[in-house]
Design a protein around this motif. Structure first.
Motif, PDB file in Angstrom:
ATOM      1  N   ILE A 197       0.881  -1.145   0.050  1.00 58.14           N
ATOM      2  CA  ILE A 197       0.041   0.103   0.015  1.00 58.14           C
ATOM      3  C   ILE A 197       0.801   1.292   0.068  1.00 58.14           C
ATOM      4  N   TYR A 225     -11.060   4.833   1.278  1.00 58.20           N
ATOM      5  CA  TYR A 225     -10.336   3.643   1.111  1.00 58.20           C
ATOM      6  C   TYR A 225     -11.061   2.630   1.357  1.00 58.20           C
ATOM      7  N   LEU A 279     -10.030  -0.522  -0.661  1.00 56.80           N
ATOM      8  CA  LEU A 279      -8.998  -1.372  -0.154  1.00 56.80           C
ATOM      9  C   LEU A 279      -9.206  -2.113   1.228  1.00 56.80           C
ATOM     10  N   GLY A 308      -2.666  -1.544  -2.708  1.00 63.10           N
ATOM     11  CA  GLY A 308      -3.225  -0.361  -3.767  1.00 63.10           C
ATOM     12  C   GLY A 308      -2.600   1.172  -3.321  1.00 63.10           C
TER      13      GLY A 308
END
Length: 369
Positions: free
Chosen positions: A84, A216, A219, A228
């Motif tokens: 990430i 997010y 994610l 990501g």
């Protein structure tokens, strides 16, 4: 020493890693728990590293950079392990000092974006009772945390004022979550803001720097933990010079508005869903003229401000009023009613582990997944 004696231990160590990787590739749920375990383990290891850093940096007079060093250490490890990456727009505004930094609070994954952007000479705020917690309290003291006493409303007001004076004297900044609890949800919105951060800024006359992390949800959420990129946008500092306690409500509303606008700008478009609830909690009860996009610079000239959750009108103090006005300021803040926030907080919180009264402090309880 033979080559075989070296290879065998490495093979034994690699077997669990291989098994976990295989498992996480076969099932999204398994991947979620494997990655969650890796994240929490990394956090635990960096916490132990943080104790050593805090002691060492205090010895060389770098108390207020402990959080910066520990945060960057955590990001360096966790971002690579989890895949990430955090990218920041407007990072130069983080150099504003002293300042109150305010950010949106979605989940425990916020620690990762904080680790990437947490500036030098920046502290967190915490309840005074935590100062005496074994290990945790000592570490927070060594890292320059600002403790506030919330024994009662009057003490809380005095503590918030003292916090502002403390960071001015130290020439440091203070990080706060004005939502006061986690707000993870699929649509791009923020909970109503509590006033603690804005009272500190106004009382000390220091600027507010809004920091927005994109939604997010794609994610990370319950059952999902993927790799990501997470985008952060830091907005220019908002001055508070000339504002009084009577302007705090309007200031918090306007800052929330610009943060919601930025959140929607950097986040993925929302999916049309009947579950979506537009951002009306903090605005629906305001008069129509209060909803207009008035510039923040106009705040000192406001004549009346209506509380989002009541019909009580607050009038700015007249210059001719005696010093006893400061007592009425405290009572105004102490009487704020946050009851209308309860339903939205229950909806937005992951596990309701935070309290309704944390006033935007960085939460240090064990986070719920």
């Amino acid at each position: 020493m033979s080559v075989l004696s070296v290879i065998k231990p490495l093979a034994y160590l690699s077997l669990p890693v291989f098994a976990l990787r295989t498992l996480s590739n076969t099932s999204p749920i398994a991947r979620y728990y494997v990655r969650l375990g890796v994240y929490l383990s990394t956090l635990g290891l960096c916490s132990m590293w943080g104790i050593l850093v805090a002691v060492g940096m205090n010895l060389i007079g770098e108390t207020y950079n402990v959080n910066y060093v520990v945060a960057r250490s955590f990001y360096a490890v966790a971002s690579r392990v989890l895949g990430i990456r955090v990218i920041i727009e407007g990072e130069e505004h983080l150099e504003t000092r002293p300042a109150i930094l305010v950010g949106n609070h979605q989940s425990m994954l916020d620690i990762l974006y904080l680790a990437r952007m947490f500036p030098k000479r920046t502290s967190i705020m915490a309840k005074k009772s935590l100062q005496w917690t074994p290990l945790l309290g000592q570490w927070m003291s060594l890292s320059g945390a600002v403790f506030i006493d919330r024994g009662n409303n009057a003490q809380a007001i005095r503590s918030l004022s003292a916090a502002g004076e403390t960071i001015k004297a130290r020439h440091t900044s203070l990080w706060m979550f004005p939502e006061g609890t986690r707000s993870m949800r699929e649509h791009n919105d923020l909970l109503p803001f509590k006033k603690g951060a804005f009272h500190v800024a106004v009382e000390a006359g220091i600027p507010i720097v809004p920091v927005i992390c994109e939604n997010y949800w794609k994610l990370y959420r319950k059952g999902v933990f993927e790799s990501g990129t997470i985008k952060i946008k830091v907005l220019p500092p908002i001055p508070t010079t000339g504002l009084t306690a009577a302007d705090v409500t309007a200031l918090s509303i306007r800052v929330r508005e610009v943060m919601v606008e930025a959140l929607r700008e950097i986040s993925l478009p929302e999916k049309t869903s009947s579950r979506q609830q537009p951002s009306t909690t903090a605005e629906s009860s305001l008069p129509q003229q209060e909803k207009q996009n008035e510039p923040l610079s106009a705040l000192p000239s406001l004549t009346t401000v209506t509380e989002p959750a009541s019909d009580i009108t607050i009038t700015p103090p007249s210059p001719a009023l005696p010093d006893s006005r400061s007592d009425s300021r405290a009572s105004t803040y102490a009487s704020e009613d946050y009851s209308t926030m309860s339903s939205s907080r229950l909806e937005g919180s992951e596990a309701s582990v935070e309290t309704e009264e944390d006033e935007g402090m960085v939460l240090v309880d064990r986070p719920a997944p």
